[in-house]
Design an enzyme around this catalytic site. Structure first.
Site, PDB file in Angstrom:
ATOM      1  N   SER A 112      -4.669   3.288  13.641  1.00 29.70           N
ATOM      2  CA  SER A 112      -4.248   2.837  12.324  1.00 29.70           C
ATOM      3  C   SER A 112      -5.483   2.886  11.426  1.00 29.70           C
ATOM      4  O   SER A 112      -6.477   2.205  11.691  1.00 29.70           O
ATOM      5  CB  SER A 112      -3.703   1.403  12.396  1.00 29.70           C
ATOM      6  N   ARG A 155      -6.236  -3.083  -2.458  1.00 27.10           N
ATOM      7  CA  ARG A 155      -4.814  -3.411  -2.529  1.00 27.10           C
ATOM      8  C   ARG A 155      -4.375  -3.961  -3.885  1.00 27.10           C
ATOM      9  O   ARG A 155      -3.353  -3.533  -4.417  1.00 27.10           O
ATOM     10  CB  ARG A 155      -4.442  -4.395  -1.414  1.00 27.10           C
TER      11      ARG A 155
END
Length: 404
Positions: free
Chosen positions: A179, A98
């Protein structure tokens, strides 16, 4: 943030369910603003196929695909691996991707003179923190839009309803709607049957695992591999000189084929809840084990033990999105110092989900067969009596006092 001031938005775009519907949602709710999609390639491979066509079709003005794979490996994965950082068994595959992606996102936002940056992270997850802390580091005054904290959509089923109503093409259906997050280091699975901790993961179901097979389906013969390290960095696999990225990709193949690197975990999220997920990290699991094996002969006891203690702090910083902080940089400097003599070769045996040690060699090895042998040596065993007397003196004195 005044919505009327938002004319151009840079969106962190994966092409998945969340970010696919965010494009039309932004245009509906932010004055038909221009949406520039940015996808950071951190090794998600086939997920990038057809991404530009999909982004433009759903309303984006353009798509940037940033090749971040070398940066991700060299500046995030390897430093974390050298630190031995593990968060509750989790090898931080989403966590250290990230900040890498967010850095690229900000670069495009500044280049395009965007009015805001948008991401598709939910208000329940860790990624919202990781993205936004990195954005604050590189663009402290940049407005951030997080639709999950604004819209009325409450579930992934409602997201699919929105996508269907707005003709947004999807590669998933309601039955396979896990997910997932995929990059060259790992693949995560969350949701559906995994939300019940009493359910065993469907490792043997066709299509569930993507980076390998379950141990039950692995070969009956072991696979031997060797990995060479220089100052803690992998430089060769099976005596072939390769980049760290190339080694990870090849280890993914070898590890995946042997059922290596599956993790079923209920982890403690930063936002306060526990969450259950299944991770596939075949190459990373091998690399961590090999590096740890080499360190066992190269590092002295005090350095090794202190490094192991600090590895927990390092892992928490990465997990909590605090990559761009003075403490993480200071810990990396400490780690780099410890790695100066972590050079050598490791041999491992891969067999049905197991990683078995099969030999380690280093010119800096602190292991002395001559000293440690059960055979005859120059080590004077009588020296231990005086050592024990001094080491045990506080215990003896305490016992004498208590005896009085």
């Amino acid at each position: 943030m005044n919505k009327a001031d938002i004319k151009k938005v840079v969106l962190a775009y994966s092409g998945g369910l969340d970010t696919s519907i965010i494009i039309p949602w932004l245009k509906e709710n932010y004055n038909n603003c221009e949406v520039i999609a940015v996808s950071g390639n951190v090794g998600q491979a086939d997920e990038l196929e057809g991404l530009e066509e999909k982004a433009l079709k759903t309303g984006a003005s353009k798509l940037y695909v940033l090749d971040l794979t070398d940066d991700y490996v060299d500046n995030y994965i390897i430093p974390t691996m050298k630190a031995g950082a593990i968060y509750e068994e989790y090898l931080l595959g989403t966590s250290h991707a990230r900040p890498c992606i967010a850095k690229g996102l900000v670069e495009i936002a500044l280049k395009e003179k965007a009015d805001a940056i948008c991401h598709g992270c939910t208000g329940k997850g860790n990624d919202q923190v990781r993205f936004e802390l990195a954005i604050k580091h590189f663009a402290p005054n940049m407005p951030i839009i997080a639709p999950w904290r604004e819209w009325d959509i409450k579930s992934r089923d409602e997201e699919i309803d929105y996508a269907e109503a707005h003709n947004v093409p999807l590669k998933i259906n309601r039955e396979t709607n896990y997910s997932k997050d995929k990059n060259l280091w790992h693949l995560s699975h969350e949701g559906l049957d995994l939300e019940d901790t009493g359910n065993e993961p469907l490792y043997d179901k066709e299509g569930f695992l993507e980076m390998g097979v379950s141990p039950l389906k692995a070969p009956d013969e072991p696979t031997y591999i060797t990995i060479d390290f220089e100052q803690g960095i992998p430089v060769a696999l099976n005596d072939e000189k390769l980049t760290a990225k190339e080694i990870i990709l090849k280890l993914n193949e070898l590890g995946g084929a042997n059922g290596i690197g599956l993790l079923d975990i209920v982890e403690n999220r930063l936002v306060g809840m526990k969450c259950r997920g299944v991770y596939e990290t075949p190459g990373g699991t091998i690399l961590y084990r090999a590096h740890e094996y080499l360190e066992s002969v190269c590092l002295d006891k005090m350095t090794l033990h202190e490094k192991q203690r600090l590895a927990i702090t390092f892992a928490e910083l990465v997990y909590n999105g605090q990559w761009f902080t003075p403490l993480r940089e200071a810990l990396s400097a400490f780690v780099d110092k410890t790695q100066e003599r972590v050079t050598g070769k490791v041999r491992l045996k891969l067999y049905k989900g197991n990683i078995i040690k099969a030999g380690v060699w280093s010119p800096y090895s602190l292991y002395s067969e001559e000293i440690a042998t059960f055979g005859e040596s120059d080590y004077n065993q009588a020296d231990s009596a005086g050592f024990i007397n001094l080491f045990g003196l506080p215990i003896k004195v305490q016992a004498m006092v208590d005896g009085k």
